[in-house]
Write an enzyme that holds these catalytic residues in place. Sequence first.
Site, short mmCIF file in Angstrom:
data_model
loop_
_atom_site.label_atom_id
_atom_site.label_comp_id
_atom_site.label_asym_id
_atom_site.label_seq_id
_atom_site.Cartn_x
_atom_site.Cartn_y
_atom_site.Cartn_z
N ASN A 298 -20.16 3.86 8.54
CA ASN A 298 -19.89 2.26 8.66
C ASN A 298 -19.91 2.04 10.20
OD1 ASN A 298 -19.07 2.41 5.93
ND2 ASN A 298 -16.76 2.46 6.05
N LYS B 208 -12.68 0.70 3.42
CA LYS B 208 -11.69 2.02 3.14
C LYS B 208 -12.84 3.15 3.42
CE LYS B 208 -10.32 5.39 0.37
NZ LYS B 208 -11.14 6.15 -0.35
N TYR C 80 0.79 -1.30 0.04
CA TYR C 80 -0.03 -0.03 -0.07
C TYR C 80 0.72 1.28 0.03
CZ TYR C 80 -3.99 -2.93 1.37
OH TYR C 80 -5.13 -3.86 1.44
N LEU D 19 -17.98 -3.49 0.27
CA LEU D 19 -18.96 -2.76 -0.27
C LEU D 19 -19.14 -2.88 -1.81
CD1 LEU D 19 -19.43 0.39 1.74
CD2 LEU D 19 -20.60 -1.43 1.95
N ARG E 74 -17.90 9.21 6.48
CA ARG E 74 -18.06 7.67 5.96
C ARG E 74 -17.76 6.78 7.00
NH1 ARG E 74 -21.21 6.81 2.27
NH2 ARG E 74 -19.90 8.06 0.81
#
Length: 277
Positions: free
Chosen positions: A240, A230, A51, A189, A236
């Site tokens: 979640n 993520k 990453y 998702l 967001r």
Amino acid sequence: MAVTMPVLETARLRMPRLGLGTWPMKGAECQRAVEGALALGYRHIDTAEMYGNEAEVGAGIAASGVARDEIFLTTKIWYDKPDGAAIRRAFDASLDRLATPHVDLLLIHWPSPELQLSDALRGLAAIRAEGRARAIGVSNFPPRLLRRAIEADVGLAALQVECHALLDQSKLLGILRPAGMVLTAYSPLAKGQAPDQPELQRIAKKHGATAAQVALAWLLAQEGVAMVPKAASAHRQRENLDALRITLDAEDLAAIAALPKDRRFVDPAFAPDWANG
């Protein structure tokens, strides 16, 4: 009112069921996201060598003020490390970037044709024996290879793999559960496709929720499954977290079960043969 974070607990690990995925965040955005998530109550952070953000994840953890032992931290070693010695060298570098003495879960990120499975797994087990990884596992292993890894008998704790309401992973779960392993779902998702499903939108309206929250709640209803969506923004991240408040009923679960389950969104050229690997 604060949400109580559910935890998966086995003989090999204790993992919060909802974590923060950090791919493909980089730089200051990644550090802010980690700090913000920890401030909201997240205690599970997922990163990887590939990453390119381990340093920022480590900086976010350090700046958060949350004690390191309260955080479940996963990192993954890239698929070009075929054996235990290469994995050890890469992990040493990961720990340096993360600025932490240990991770809570260390995974082989992807299998490759060059992977020396037994030697690589022994390398993971040696790192765990030193206390530098509290649990070990694999990622993106298809069923046949997962069985081989389990048969190596090194005490694997987890498999991380794409898993969501549009992809059936029941075969993998059927292997993991008897082995005392958990599944960590990435892309829970479906790369943003799950919330577009009319059935999930209908169920969301019924619960006064979002379709994304319903997709996460469906995963929470599966035995032995954690997830790492993520989420860069505080909005967001909170959305979640609030999925933890939703309890789907039998009708909801049946409706989601009836959705097509053959949509895979992460399938790079180097991926294994998902059906036969």
